[in-house]
Design a protein around this motif. Structure first.
Motif, PDB file in Angstrom:
ATOM      1  N   GLN A   1      92.648-111.221  -7.100  1.00  0.00           N
ATOM      2  CA  GLN A   1      93.832-111.071  -6.252  1.00  0.00           C
ATOM      3  C   GLN A   1      93.729-109.820  -5.380  1.00  0.00           C
ATOM      4  OE1 GLN A   1      95.998-113.568  -6.203  1.00  0.00           O
ATOM      5  NE2 GLN A   1      94.772-114.531  -7.797  1.00  0.00           N
ATOM      6  N   LEU A   2      93.097-108.771  -5.911  1.00  0.00           N
ATOM      7  CA  LEU A   2      92.942-107.538  -5.153  1.00  0.00           C
ATOM      8  C   LEU A   2      92.016-107.772  -3.961  1.00  0.00           C
ATOM      9  CD1 LEU A   2      93.496-104.493  -4.854  1.00  0.00           C
ATOM     10  CD2 LEU A   2      91.569-104.094  -6.401  1.00  0.00           C
ATOM     11  N   ARG A   3      90.881-108.388  -4.219  1.00  0.00           N
ATOM     12  CA  ARG A   3      89.940-108.676  -3.131  1.00  0.00           C
ATOM     13  C   ARG A   3      90.605-109.558  -2.073  1.00  0.00           C
ATOM     14  NH1 ARG A   3      85.608-112.879  -3.918  1.00  0.00           N
ATOM     15  NH2 ARG A   3      87.360-114.059  -3.107  1.00  0.00           N
ATOM     16  N   ASP A   4      91.325-110.590  -2.519  1.00  0.00           N
ATOM     17  CA  ASP A   4      91.989-111.493  -1.575  1.00  0.00           C
ATOM     18  C   ASP A   4      93.014-110.747  -0.726  1.00  0.00           C
ATOM     19  OD1 ASP A   4      90.443-113.527  -2.656  1.00  0.00           O
ATOM     20  OD2 ASP A   4      92.108-114.417  -3.804  1.00  0.00           O
ATOM     21  N   ALA A   5      93.763-109.834  -1.335  1.00  0.00           N
ATOM     22  CA  ALA A   5      94.768-109.057  -0.588  1.00  0.00           C
ATOM     23  C   ALA A   5      94.099-108.154   0.445  1.00  0.00           C
ATOM     24  CB  ALA A   5      95.616-108.235  -1.552  1.00  0.00           C
ATOM     25  N   ILE A   6      92.962-107.569   0.085  1.00  0.00           N
ATOM     26  CA  ILE A   6      92.225-106.725   1.035  1.00  0.00           C
ATOM     27  C   ILE A   6      91.721-107.574   2.197  1.00  0.00           C
ATOM     28  CG2 ILE A   6      90.152-105.314   1.340  1.00  0.00           C
ATOM     29  CD1 ILE A   6      90.569-104.467  -1.670  1.00  0.00           C
ATOM     30  N   GLU A   7      91.182-108.730   1.887  1.00  0.00           N
ATOM     31  CA  GLU A   7      90.685-109.614   2.959  1.00  0.00           C
ATOM     32  C   GLU A   7      91.821-110.053   3.880  1.00  0.00           C
ATOM     33  OE1 GLU A   7      88.465-112.623   0.857  1.00  0.00           O
ATOM     34  OE2 GLU A   7      86.670-111.358   0.806  1.00  0.00           O
ATOM     35  N   ARG A   8      92.974-110.373   3.310  1.00  0.00           N
ATOM     36  CA  ARG A   8      94.140-110.741   4.145  1.00  0.00           C
ATOM     37  C   ARG A   8      94.546-109.567   5.044  1.00  0.00           C
ATOM     38  NH1 ARG A   8      95.797-113.186  -0.531  1.00  0.00           N
ATOM     39  NH2 ARG A   8      97.208-111.477  -1.063  1.00  0.00           N
TER      40      ARG A   8
ATOM     41  N   PRO B   1      90.922 -99.414   7.915  1.00  0.00           N
ATOM     42  CA  PRO B   1      92.087-100.236   8.218  1.00  0.00           C
ATOM     43  C   PRO B   1      92.888-100.661   6.980  1.00  0.00           C
ATOM     44  CG  PRO B   1      90.079-101.516   8.513  1.00  0.00           C
ATOM     45  CD  PRO B   1      89.661-100.107   8.223  1.00  0.00           C
ATOM     46  N   VAL B   2      92.268-100.553   5.789  1.00  0.00           N
ATOM     47  CA  VAL B   2      92.960-100.943   4.565  1.00  0.00           C
ATOM     48  C   VAL B   2      92.945 -99.772   3.585  1.00  0.00           C
ATOM     49  CG1 VAL B   2      92.988-102.509   2.586  1.00  0.00           C
ATOM     50  CG2 VAL B   2      92.390-103.384   4.851  1.00  0.00           C
ATOM     51  N   THR B   3      94.118 -99.486   3.020  1.00  0.00           N
ATOM     52  CA  THR B   3      94.240 -98.469   1.981  1.00  0.00           C
ATOM     53  C   THR B   3      94.757 -99.132   0.722  1.00  0.00           C
ATOM     54  OG1 THR B   3      94.676 -96.701   3.571  1.00  0.00           O
ATOM     55  CG2 THR B   3      95.394 -96.319   1.294  1.00  0.00           C
ATOM     56  N   VAL B   4      94.037 -98.923  -0.370  1.00  0.00           N
ATOM     57  CA  VAL B   4      94.445 -99.414  -1.682  1.00  0.00           C
ATOM     58  C   VAL B   4      94.878 -98.217  -2.512  1.00  0.00           C
ATOM     59  CG1 VAL B   4      93.684-100.512  -3.831  1.00  0.00           C
ATOM     60  CG2 VAL B   4      92.900-101.402  -1.628  1.00  0.00           C
ATOM     61  N   VAL B   5      96.067 -98.268  -3.057  1.00  0.00           N
ATOM     62  CA  VAL B   5      96.558 -97.228  -3.964  1.00  0.00           C
ATOM     63  C   VAL B   5      96.653 -97.852  -5.352  1.00  0.00           C
ATOM     64  CG1 VAL B   5      98.468 -95.675  -4.545  1.00  0.00           C
ATOM     65  CG2 VAL B   5      97.866 -96.075  -2.138  1.00  0.00           C
ATOM     66  N   GLU B   6      96.015 -97.201  -6.311  1.00  0.00           N
ATOM     67  CA  GLU B   6      96.102 -97.647  -7.704  1.00  0.00           C
ATOM     68  C   GLU B   6      96.872 -96.617  -8.508  1.00  0.00           C
ATOM     69  OE1 GLU B   6      93.463 -98.416 -11.773  1.00  0.00           O
ATOM     70  OE2 GLU B   6      92.413 -97.971  -9.901  1.00  0.00           O
ATOM     71  N   PHE B   7      97.833 -97.088  -9.287  1.00  0.00           N
ATOM     72  CA  PHE B   7      98.471 -96.265 -10.309  1.00  0.00           C
ATOM     73  C   PHE B   7      97.794 -96.654 -11.617  1.00  0.00           C
ATOM     74  CE2 PHE B   7     101.583 -95.947  -6.991  1.00  0.00           C
ATOM     75  CZ  PHE B   7     102.113 -94.672  -7.153  1.00  0.00           C
ATOM     76  N   GLY B   8      97.128 -95.685 -12.249  1.00  0.00           N
ATOM     77  CA  GLY B   8      96.344 -96.002 -13.430  1.00  0.00           C
ATOM     78  C   GLY B   8      96.561 -95.045 -14.583  1.00  0.00           C
ATOM     79  N   ASP B   9      95.974 -95.421 -15.698  1.00  0.00           N
ATOM     80  CA  ASP B   9      96.108 -94.726 -16.981  1.00  0.00           C
ATOM     81  C   ASP B   9      94.726 -94.761 -17.632  1.00  0.00           C
ATOM     82  OD1 ASP B   9      96.327 -94.565 -19.855  1.00  0.00           O
ATOM     83  OD2 ASP B   9      98.428 -95.147 -19.774  1.00  0.00           O
ATOM     84  N   PHE B  10      94.167 -93.596 -17.920  1.00  0.00           N
ATOM     85  CA  PHE B  10      92.805 -93.527 -18.463  1.00  0.00           C
ATOM     86  C   PHE B  10      92.660 -94.151 -19.850  1.00  0.00           C
ATOM     87  CE2 PHE B  10      92.530 -89.934 -15.377  1.00  0.00           C
ATOM     88  CZ  PHE B  10      91.570 -90.513 -14.562  1.00  0.00           C
TER      89      PHE B  10
END
Length: 191
Positions: A176-183, A33-42
């Motif tokens: 903040q990421l965890r809180d956004a997923i929980e919301r 039900p939740v998709t997290v997309v990360e834009f990252g840099d190694f």
């Protein structure tokens, strides 16, 4: 450029954030039900700090979460990031993206081509194939397409996260990421 929007995303943004199994690196079920997309840099220290938190978050939320990693190398400040992203794509072509990404984050201060080759050897990749794909820039366009998608979303820093298509500001901490997923999990599903 404006800052990433905190409001409900429009259709064009949703399309940019829709996972594509052919080009994206995805962990978790498509039915999550939740998709997290990360834009990252190694080569980004903040991405390295976020990496174990992302792994813990995946473990914590289990099948309720799908995670998508996309490249956004900040070439101006991280001179090895783009080649590292291409090397990760070459590893992905041999089924080893996540293991290779772990090595890149764990050895972030050693991302020159010699070390990139050593990490590939460590994972028993087909070295002639890996080296040729890097030398020929086989994955340069894929990395650039992800960077361009990030730019269209007004991504300017890494890591940048979107939870169900909504920008999530983690500048004050990854909690903040965890809180956004929980919301997002508490929101009723759309019909």
């Amino acid at each position: 450029m404006s800052t990433p929007s905190h409001a409900k995303p429009d259709r064009a943004l949703v399309a940019l954030l829709s996972p594509d199994p052919a080009t994206d690196h995805i962990l978790g079920p498509a039915s999550a039900p939740v998709t997290v997309v990360e834009f990252g840099d190694f080569e980004c220290p903040s991405c390295r700090q976020a990496h174990p938190t992302v792994q813990f978050t995946l473990s914590h939320f289990g099948p309720q979460l799908r995670f998508v990693y996309r490249h956004f190398p900040l070439r101006e400040v991280h001179p090895h990031a783009e080649l590292a992203a291409q090397a990760a794509e070459a590893a992905s072509a041999q089924g080893k993206f996540w293991a290779y990404a772990d090595l890149l984050f764990n050895h972030q201060s050693h991302l020159d081509s010699r070390h990139l080759d050593a990490y590939a050897r460590q994972l028993d990749l087909d070295m002639p194939r890996f080296e040729n794909e890097l030398k020929d820039g086989v994955y340069r366009q894929r990395v650039q397409e992800q960077v361009e998608a990030g730019r269209r979303l007004n991504v300017r820093a890494t890591p940048t996260f979107y939870v169900n298509g909504v920008f999530t500001d983690v500048s004050f901490g990854l909690l903040q990421l965890r809180d956004a997923i929980e919301r997002a999990l508490r929101k009723p599903s759309a019909p």
